[in-house]
Every structure is written in structure tokens, then in C-alpha cells.
Design an enzyme around this catalytic site. Structure first.
Site, PDB file in Angstrom:
ATOM      1  N   GLU A  24      10.510  -1.491   7.237  1.00 12.77           N
ATOM      2  CA  GLU A  24      10.481  -2.067   5.906  1.00 12.77           C
ATOM      3  C   GLU A  24      11.778  -1.689   5.203  1.00 12.77           C
ATOM      4  O   GLU A  24      12.691  -2.477   5.119  1.00 12.77           O
ATOM      5  CB  GLU A  24       9.247  -1.610   5.120  1.00 12.77           C
ATOM      6  CG  GLU A  24       9.037  -2.432   3.865  1.00 12.77           C
ATOM      7  CD  GLU A  24       7.587  -2.440   3.373  1.00 12.77           C
ATOM      8  OE1 GLU A  24       6.679  -2.067   4.106  1.00 12.77           O
ATOM      9  OE2 GLU A  24       7.383  -2.837   2.210  1.00 12.77           O
ATOM     10  N   GLU A  62       3.843   8.196   0.137  1.00  7.73           N
ATOM     11  CA  GLU A  62       3.620   6.869  -0.447  1.00  7.73           C
ATOM     12  C   GLU A  62       2.266   6.803  -1.150  1.00  7.73           C
ATOM     13  O   GLU A  62       2.124   6.195  -2.194  1.00  7.73           O
ATOM     14  CB  GLU A  62       3.659   5.822   0.672  1.00  7.73           C
ATOM     15  CG  GLU A  62       3.322   4.410   0.234  1.00  7.73           C
ATOM     16  CD  GLU A  62       3.534   3.401   1.349  1.00  7.73           C
ATOM     17  OE1 GLU A  62       3.455   3.801   2.529  1.00  7.73           O
ATOM     18  OE2 GLU A  62       3.789   2.233   1.032  1.00  7.73           O
TER      19      GLU A  62
HETATM   20  C1  BGC Z   1       6.269  -0.912  -0.313  1.00  4.96           C
HETATM   21  C2  BGC Z   1       6.295  -0.502  -1.731  1.00  4.96           C
HETATM   22  C3  BGC Z   1       6.302  -1.697  -2.582  1.00  4.96           C
HETATM   23  C4  BGC Z   1       5.044  -2.419  -2.278  1.00  4.96           C
HETATM   24  C5  BGC Z   1       4.770  -3.609  -3.096  1.00  4.96           C
HETATM   25  C6  BGC Z   1       5.027  -1.682  -0.044  1.00  4.96           C
HETATM   26  O1  BGC Z   1       4.969  -2.120   1.250  1.00  4.96           O
HETATM   27  O2  BGC Z   1       6.439   0.155   0.555  1.00  4.96           O
HETATM   28  O3  BGC Z   1       6.820   0.630  -2.086  1.00  4.96           O
HETATM   29  O4  BGC Z   1       6.546  -1.488  -3.911  1.00  4.96           O
HETATM   30  O5  BGC Z   1       4.928  -2.737  -0.918  1.00  4.96           O
HETATM   31  O6  BGC Z   1       3.567  -3.386  -3.558  1.00  4.96           O
END
Ligand code: BGC
Length: 955
Positions: free
Chosen positions: A513, A802
Site C-alpha cells: 500500500e 494502525e
Molecule cells: C490506509 C489508511 C487510510 C485508509 C482509508 C487504509 O488502507 O492504510 O491509513 O487512511 O485506508 O480509510
């Protein structure tokens, strides 16, 4: 005497007289105790190749004397070192300017041309009009300002396999492409006075000259919205050039441009073919010059790097090394000619932020062997970067390094959360006898553990070294307190920032990502700006944000966007709003109005877009991803409520910014807009008893992403609903206290735990401390049971996770599809540690810490807290301790600034400063009292306040 010489003589006279302090009434002879330090151009120390035609200059002042300030300054900018040494500012001599300004000074000298070298210094005069010594010399150079300055072609290596090329973009399983090695030999037959190289790529490049790597930057040219903007770098390579045969070499790899990017195997987002552009310019001592550019005469081949991919890792076969490939005398007959690629239409711009560097190395703290021949090294710290492998072996031994953030219960590495990222480096030994050192080139990993297999025999700790890599934003803040767990939390926040600020602010460094998610960036920017000097970093990123804006006006929610052509992005609440929040914050922290001016039109277009699609002042249309209070714990916030609050936030910031750049009409317009949104919000969400929820019982279940995560928005009260309403002044004044009570009730209902996600997490403690519930804020800070900031800390976290429940004792790992252990967003509480616990902030009315606010909020559970922050105006310190009921507050305020200092003190008790009643101390004026605090207006200097404070009660 010709005109120019005449001018020089005149300048010298002016400079001399200024030096004697005769100008502007400056007193003769005495040298000031003040010193001018830290000269910066466009926020950078001695930048090479900038393309801002009117760069902004700034410096800092140091002085041991209280109340010292700058009465005047003089900047000299010269076209040569010699001129500056003689005191001749032939490009710009400001003369003695009566001003206390030390930052954001716009260069207004002679217009600067491409390649211009500018040497500069500053002299200041203090409050007694004594002149300082002239600062040390600083410099900047201009880059290539016109497209026509570029003579270089964009070149690359033809892919040998045509079928492969045809398949690009269609088959995600195709093997990774090999980087190409390119070289060009040339001769230098005269003495070189100066040599510069300008370089860029669609892909990533590493330059070499005569066997040496050029510079120490990684991942150049950096990530931008490549279809609109590509950066180039400038290097001074005078020291690398020799008379006789020379070679310039480059390795070109896929990087963000054509490698895997975004998730689940996605690749070739911006293009499929990499290309390199190099312009090498030599000035000889005899005044002549030469230029060597990338063109069809360069030769290329593939080499020992079999592939190198940001997500997948690298394979390096040292048996394929080509010793001397980047030196003269190497036989490149077997190499092919490079092909010329189409020149990109995008703007070619100078790099304007700190490059990515290696900023540290780490020795593993442990090595284990969970399975025979499988060795796992623990760095003791989750980092971003790679490892350096040291090995002695025969030829062709294949050693595999796999990276992970956590371990499985059996001690093997946990890689499920990497998704499709392999994060695997493979080294095949050269076998030349001695120890071989290997580091990968164009990949980075997010990891704490490295699994080593294939190592000949058993490795030892010394065979592995962790290499820490990130955008080299200068450290700015430190925070320390009496609770070691909180200190670890503060360190984790810093590490999260280090790992995720890599060219752009990203979300996670380990899985497939690693994108510039804007919601994350906006919640964290204020914390980020305490930890490090992020002015240049975000100035650059705002161009990515603006480049990703749709023609309709929506800011994207990932910048650079992951579509090379404009996608149909809508404005995701709290994510897209970063387009307004970032410029405001950079202005707030660094006093920067240019970032507002540069992006004003984009921001206005964004506001117009929101207005056009939401005519009734409730934001419920075109909400894009619409993640709400992402990753909250059983406490969803109604989606339109959150969206509308952020629209109000934008309106308020737009009003402030308009004011600050002199757009009075716009200021009025946005204040009106704020009032309308506020009114609509109150009607729809604020009950007469101060509760916040959709009064008409609307089920704001809209937008869900990802589908299996049940992020459908709430229907009732939530912690974050209250936080937004209180933080953004959306509650009528007479209901504020009530709303705060309800917020506290909601927290109490969770047995004094937080339950908010990315968006509310940032606001929790500032709102609590700001509404009289500092005790609740401390309670949340110091709670270590799930969910809390300290839960991960007590479970071994060395970065911010996270998710609150990334791992729990009861359930183990969260869903591996989305579970990063290095994600800075939930670390946004850092802003409260600096701004409330230690109590350092800027007065919003005097942005950039020109007027500082020191307002520490001690609370139960901490005996001391101490923060140091290197502001754009110099070092600020606020450190307090509470012994019995004696409260001591150490404060440092940099020269040329003032501060409002709020000293916690019991009603009726005395406050002293260095032993004298504080109001009588030099540099201190008593200004009043409020419950539990005395306030003072304080001039620059170092102070120790002492007061009596009854010990804060635990909740
Ligand atoms: C990311 C986030 C991002 C989010 C959107 C995730 O996959 O890692 O940090 O803000 O998606 O909701």
C-alpha cells in the site's frame, strides 16, 4: 572604471560603513551578544538547484540575554564567494532594514538565472542597536529554470523480450523487470573549475561518477504525480571529475513509476518503461564549458541487480557484477545502445524538500533459530529501510532475507499482514574470498525482524545491521516525562513518523500500500511538526495534493493519486480536507503565507465543489471513500455529521487564511459559510440538552470500505461526534459545558477508555484538557488496558499501530488484510504531549512562534514533563516538575520572540522567578490570573518559575 566595478566599490563603502554601525543610528563599536545562526533558503540548508525564482530566506538568533531582539537586519547575496567575503552583495543588498523579521523574507534582488550560485550572509542589530557579527556564509544555487535549459534526452534500455513488453499492464504475475545499467565515457582535457549534474528519471535512479556514488540520496527523483510533475536533483560533482577519462554511470529501476504500487498486485500505474535524464555540465578554469547529456550514444545492459522492487524486494547476483562498469577503461562493447524515449510532458521541477537518506544503523538485539537453518534477527525496533548483510562464502551461495514486523507464536516471522508485498531480498555471493557486504538498492521494508536462510553455517549478530531510511527532515522536538511508558509512546510516535515520511507521507511501510493517504496526514501533521521540521516536506507534498485534484475540484484522498489519468475521485470527508488543513497548519507553525497563496485557487475550487454538491449546508453528497472515524472501536460516528463538521473546519480555516493573505472579502465569505454550516449542524445534530447525534434519527449508514469491515457509520452519539462539535465550535456557547459533560459520560461508559478512531483520536485529549477535563485526558493517556495508547506499548510496540486492536491478548492478530504495525495516525496524541502536557504552542495570532504560548497542564500520574522544540525562531523549552506541592517550570524563549507563560499555581500563592516575585523579575510582566494559573508576558530568555500547586487529583 566601468559601471559594474564602480558599483562594487560603492557597495564596499556602504558595507564598511554599515559594519561600523554608522547606518540607521546603530551604535558604534560594541558587538552585540546576539548571534545569527541557522541560515535557511526555502527551509533548506544550502540547497542546490532550487527553482523558486524568489526564494525565501530565514535565520535564527541566539543570545544569552533576556529580552534580546532584532531591531534591524541586512542581507547580502553575492554571485561569488569572493564578493561576499568582501562584503559586496552584488545580487541583493537589502541595506539595513528596520525590522524584527527573521523568516519568510522574500528574495527581491536581481532576477536569478538558471544555474546562478548565490552566496549570502546576514548581519543583525539588536535592541540596543549593537551589530552582531556577520553570520557564517550560506549558499544556494538555482536549478534549470527553463525547459530549454534541458539538452538531455530521456533514455532507457530496450526490453529484450518484446512479448514481455506487450504483456505489460495485463499480467500481474509477470516476473519483475531488471534494472538497467547505463554509462557514458567522456574525456576532460582542461582544469575543471566546477561541475554540476542535473538528473531525473521516470523510475528511480542512482548515479555514479568515476566509480563513486553521486550524493547520498535514495529513491531519487522522489514520488510525485508523475503525469504532471517530475522532480530533478542537482549535485555538485566538481570533486568527482578528473582530467583524462571519465565515466558517468547510472542504475535505473522501476520504483513508484512502473513498479508495484497500491494494493493487491497493482503495477504500472504511471507507465511501463523507465527512462533517465542526465545533464552534466562542466565549467573549466579557462572560462570554457562542456556538457555531457543522456542521449542515444549511452550504452546500457542489465547487471547484478536481477530485480529491485519497492514492495517485493531485490535480488542481487554478485557473480554477475561488472567490476569497473562506472569507471573509464571498462570495456562496454558488449553493452547495447540506449534507446531514446519520449520526453515527458509533465513539468520538470527542482526537488524542494530534504531527500531520503540513511539516518541511522541498528545492531540486532537478538538472534534465534526457530527452525533448523532459519535464523531470525530482532532489531529491537520496527524500522523502515533494509539490512546490510555481511557474509564470507564461496561463489553462488544464495542467501535470502525476509522481513517482518512481528513473530508468530513459534518464533518464525509473521508475514501475513504484508499482503502481496514479498519484502524479500536475495543475495547471491560473489565468493571472492573476503567478507562481502550487501545492501539492496531500490527497495525498502517495514520490519523489526529479519529471517536469514541459506547462510553458510550459523550467522552471528554482526552479520546483520539494520539501516534506517527516511526523508531527512531535521529533528525538531523531544518530549520526556516521568512515566517510562509514555516516553516509549513518544518514541513510538517519532519512529512512526520516521518510517512513514518517505518522499511523501505514507500510511504503512510493510504491506502493498504505502500511499499518501490524506486523512492520515492531516490528523498527524501537527504532531509531525513538533517532532521534526516538516516545512519543506509538506510544501513539496502540497504540490502532489494539488496535482491530484480533479477538474471538478475534489481533492483526492490519496496524493499523489494512484491514477495517472484523472480518476473520478470524490471528496472524502476528513481525507480530502487535508488540502485545506495542510496549508493552514504550515502557516500556523512556520508563518508561511506563500503556501496559502500558491494553493489558494485550488482550495477555493475545492470549497466551491463542496458548496455546489451540498446546497443545504449538510455535507452528504459526493463523499468518496467516506471512511468516517476510521478504525474506531464500536463507536461509529454518523457519517454526515463528521463530513459536515469537516466542511465547517475548512470554512473556518479558509476564513483565517484569507485574512492572513489580505483577502478580506474572502475572509468574510468563508466566515459566513462557517456560520451557515454551524447553523445547519446545530439544527440537525445538537439537542437542547447538549447531546450530539442525528436528531431526526437518520441512519447515516453510507459508504462502506472495505466491504468486510463494517464501516457503515453510526446513528447515535459517539466520542468523536462530541469531539468534532466541541473542537470546531459547532455547539452553541451555552451548551458547550453540557456537551463536554456528555463527552465525559461517553468515555465513562467505556470504563474510561477511548473508542474513537483516526479522526477523533487526534482531538480527544486536546478537547478534554481544553474543556476542563484535563484529569480525564491524563486518565486516557495513562490507561494501558485495551483500547488505549499504552496498550500496544505494554505489548512490545516500538511504533504506532494502525489499529487499537492490531494485536490483543484475547484475539491475537487482527485481520491480516489490514493490520500494519507502523502507521502514524493514532500517534496524533503527540500534539497534546507537546502542546498541553509540556505546554508549548504558537499564538495563532502570531503564527510561526513569533509569540509563543507556554501553558503546561500537569496532571495526576506525572511528576515531570520536559519538551524542547526547535521552532523557526529558535529553541523553545518548557519543562516542569512537581515535588510535593512545589511546582517548578523551566522556560526558554528564543530571542526576538515573546511569550505568554501560564504558570500553574494555587489561588493566593506566590509565583517566583529565579527567587524573586515573578512580576518583578527582569523580562516578566504579570498579566492576570485564571482558575489555577497565573499568567505572565515574558520576553526572550531562560527562566525558572516556582509556584505552589496542590497535587492534581487522580480521576
Ligand atoms: C490506509 C489508511 C487510510 C485508509 C482509508 C487504509 O488502507 O492504510 O491509513 O487512511 O485506508 O480509510
Amino acid at each position: 572604471m566601468n559601471g559594474q566595478k564602480m558599483q562594487c566599490v560603492l557597495w564596499s563603502i556602504v558595507m564598511l560603513t554599515a559594519g561600523l554601525g554608522v547606518l540607521a543610528g546603530c551604535s558604534r563599536g560594541k558587538v552585540s551578544d546576539m548571534q545569527v545562526t541557522g541560515l535557511r533558503c526555502e527551509y533548506l540548508a544550502n540547497p542546490l538547484g532550487i527553482d523558486e525564482p524568489e526564494p525565501r530566506l530565514g535565520w535564527m538568533l541566539e543570545s544569552p540575554v533576556r529580552g534580546q531582539k532584532q531591531a534591524a537586519y541586512r542581507i547580502l547575496v553575492a554571485s561569488s564567494e569572493e564578493n561576499l567575503a568582501r562584503g559586496v552583495g552584488d545580487l541583493w543588498d537589502t541595506g539595513v532594514v528596520e525590522s524584527d523579521r527573521t523568516s519568510q523574507i522574500v528574495y527581491s534582488g536581481k532576477s536569478l538565472r538558471s544555474r546562478q550560485r548565490c552566496w549570502w550572509n546576514v548581519r543583525a542589530w539588536d535592541r540596543d542597536r549593537h551589530g552582531t557579527a556577520v553570520s557564517e556564509m550560506a549558499f544556494w544555487t538555482m536549478g534549470l529554470l527553463d525547459r530549454d535549459d534541458w539538452k538531455a534526452e530521456w533514455i532507457g534500455m530496450e526490453n529484450p523480450d518484446e512479448e514481455y513488453v506487450r504483456q505489460l499492464g495485463k499480467n500481474p504475475d509477470l516476473p519483475l523487470n531488471s534494472p538497467s545499467y547505463l554509462r557514458k565515457a567522456f574525456t576532460v582535457d582542461r582544469t575543471v573549475a566546477h561541475a554540476s549534474v542535473y538528473a531525473s528519471a521516470l523510475g528511480l535512479y542512482e548515479l555514479h561518477i568515476n566509480g563513486r556514488r553521486v550524493g547520498s540520496d535514495y529513491f531519487t527523483p522522489g514520488w510525485t504525480q508523475y503525469n504532471k510533475r517530475i522532480q530533478y536533483q542537482t549535485y555538485d560533482v566538481t570533486g568527482l571529475i578528473q582530467e583524462g577519462g571519465n565515466v558517468i554511470g547510472a542504475i535505473l529501476a522501476e520504483g513508484w513509476y512502473s513498479g508495484h504500487l497500491s494494493w493487491m498486485g497493482s503495477r504500472w500505474i504511471y507507465g511501463t518503461e523507465n527512462s533517465l535524464c542526465v545533464q552534466f555540465e562542466i565549467e573549466y578554469a579557462d572560462g570554457s564549458s562542456d556538457i555531457v547529456v543522456s542521449d542515444g550514444t549511452w550504452r546500457c545492459t542489465s547487471g547484478p541487480i536481477m530485480y529491485s522492487s519497492l514492495y517485493m524486494g531485490e535480488m542481487y547476483d554478485a557473480t554477475k557484477e561488472m567490476p569497473g562498469w562506472d569507471t573509464s577503461g571498462f570495456d562496454d562493447n558488449g553493452w547495447r545502445l540506449a534507446v531514446i524515449r519520449e520526453k515527458p510532458e509533465a513539468l520538470l521541477v527542482a526537488q524542494r524538500s530534504q531527500p531520503v537518506h540513511v539516518t541511522g544503523t541498528i545492531t540486532p538485539v537478538n538472534m534465534s533459530e526457530p527452525k533448523k537453518g532459519v535464523f531470525v534477527f530482532d532489531l529491537g525496533q520496527n524500522i523502515v529501510g533494509w539490512v546490510r548483510l555481511k557474509v564470507t562464502a564461496g561463489p553462488g551461495v544464495r542467501i535470502t532475507l525476509r522481513h517482518a514486523e512481528r513473530l508468530n507464536a513459534d518464533g518464525t516471522i509473521y508475514t501475513a499482514n504484508l499482503r502481496t508485498a514479498k519484502s524479500e531480498d536475495v543475495y547471491i555471493t560473489r565468493g571472492s574470498g573476503g567478507a562481502e557486504l550487501y545492501e539492496p538498492h531500490f527497495t525498502f521494508h517495514g520490519f523489526q525482524y529479519v529471517e536469514v536462510t541459506g547462510f553458510p553455517g550459523a550467522p552471528a549478530i554482526e552479520n546483520i545491521t539494520g539501516i534506517v531510511v527516511h526523508s531527512d527532515t531535521p529533528p525538531a522536538g523531544t518530549f520526556e516525562c516521568s512515566n517510562p511508558l509514555v516516553n516509549r509512546l513518544a518514541a513510538n510516535i517519532q519512529w512512526g513518523q520516521r518510517g512513514n515520511f518517505l518522499s511523501v507521507p505514507t500510511d504503512c511501510p510493510q504491506r502493498d500500500e504505502r500511499l499518501g493517504w490524506m486523512g492520515d496526514a492531516q490528523v498527524f501533521i501537527r504532531t509531525a511538526s513538533y517532532n521534526m521540521d516538516v516545512a519543506a516536506f509538506f510544501t513539496k507534498w502540497m504540490y502532489d495534493v494539488a496535482d491530484a485534484q480533479t477538474s471538478e475540484g475534489a481533492f483526492c484522498y490519496i496524493s499523489p493519486s494512484t491514477t495517472a489519468v484523472e480518476g473520478d475521485w470524490e471528496a472524502a470527508p476528513a481525507w480530502s480536507d487535508a488540502g485545506v488543513i495542510i496549508p493552514w497548519t504550515i502557516h500556523h507553525v512556520y508563518g508561511d503565507t506563500r503556501i496559502i497563496e500558491k494553493h489558494w485557487n485550488s482550495m477555493v475550487r475545492y470549497m466551491d465543489y463542496l458548496g455546489a454538491v451540498n446546497p443545504d449546508y449538510i455535507r452528504k453528497n459526493k463523499l468518496g471513500g467516506n471512511w468516517g472515524d476510521w478504525l474506531s472501536i464500536d463507536d461509529d460516528t454518523p457519517k454526515y455529521l463528521l463530513a459536515t463538521a469537516f466542511w465547517a473546519f475548512d470554512a473556518r480555516l479558509m476564513g483565517d487564511m484569507a485574512e492572513d493573505i489580505g483577502k478580506t472579502d474572502d475572509a468574510e465569505k468563508y466566515r459566513m459559510l462557517f456560520a451557515r454550516i454551524q447553523e445547519a449542524f446545530q439544527k440537525k445534530y445538537v439537542s437542547p440538552d447538549g447531546r450530539i447525534f442525528p436528531l431526526e434519527g437518520d441512519v447515516e449508514k453510507v459508504g462502506s470500505y472495505p466491504p468486510n469491515h463494517n464501516y457503515t457509520g453510526g446513528i447515535g452519539e459517539s466520542q468523536t461526534g462530541y469531539l468534532l462539535a466541541l473542537y470546531l465550535d459547532l455547539v452553541p456557547g451555552d451548551l458547550r459545558a453540557k456537551a463536554a459533560e456528555h463527552l465525559v459520560r461517553k468515555i465513562g461508559e467505556k470504563n474510561w477508555h477511548l473508542s474513537s478512531g483516526f479522526i477523533g483520536g487526534r482531538l480527544l485529549n486536546p478537547v478534554l484538557s481544553g474543556t476542563g477535563y484535563n484529569d480525564v485526558a491524563y486518565k486516557l493517556l495513562l490507561t494501558d488496558t485495551y483500547p488505549s495508547w499504552l496498550y500496544p506499548v505494554t505489548n512490545g510496540a516500538t511504533t504506532i499501530w494502525e489499529r487499537w486492536d492490531g494485536w490483543t491478548k484475547e484475539k491475537g492478530f487482527q485481520d491480516p488484510l489490514m493490520n500494519s504495525f507502523n502507521h502514524y495516525s493514532l500517534g496524533a496524541v503527540g500534539e497534546w504531549l507537546y502542546g498541553y502536557v509540556a505546554g508549548i504552542d504558537t499564538d495563532p495570532a502570531a503564527p510561526g512562534y513569533k509569540r509563543i504560548v507556554i501553558r503546561p497542564c500537569p496532571g495526576a500520574g506525572l511528576d515531570y514533563a520536559h519538551a524542547v522544540y526547535e521552532s523557526i525562531h529558535g529553541r523553545i523549552v518548557s519543562g516542569w516538575k512537581l515535588e510535593g506541592s512545589t511546582f517548578t517550570l523551566d522556560v526558554t524563549i528564543p530571542p526576538n520572540t515573546t511569550a505568554a507563560v501560564w504558570v500553574p499555581s494555587d489561588e493566593g500563592s506566590a509565583v517566583t522567578e529565579s527567587g524573586v516575585p515573578a512580576g518583578e523579575a527582569e523580562g516578566v510582566t504579570f498579566t492576570g490570573r485564571e482558575a489555577g494559573r497565573a499568567s505572565f508576558e515574558v520576553l526572550s530568555g531562560t527562566y525558572r518559575f516556582t509556584s505552589t500547586v496542590s497535587h492534581p487529583k487522580e480521576l
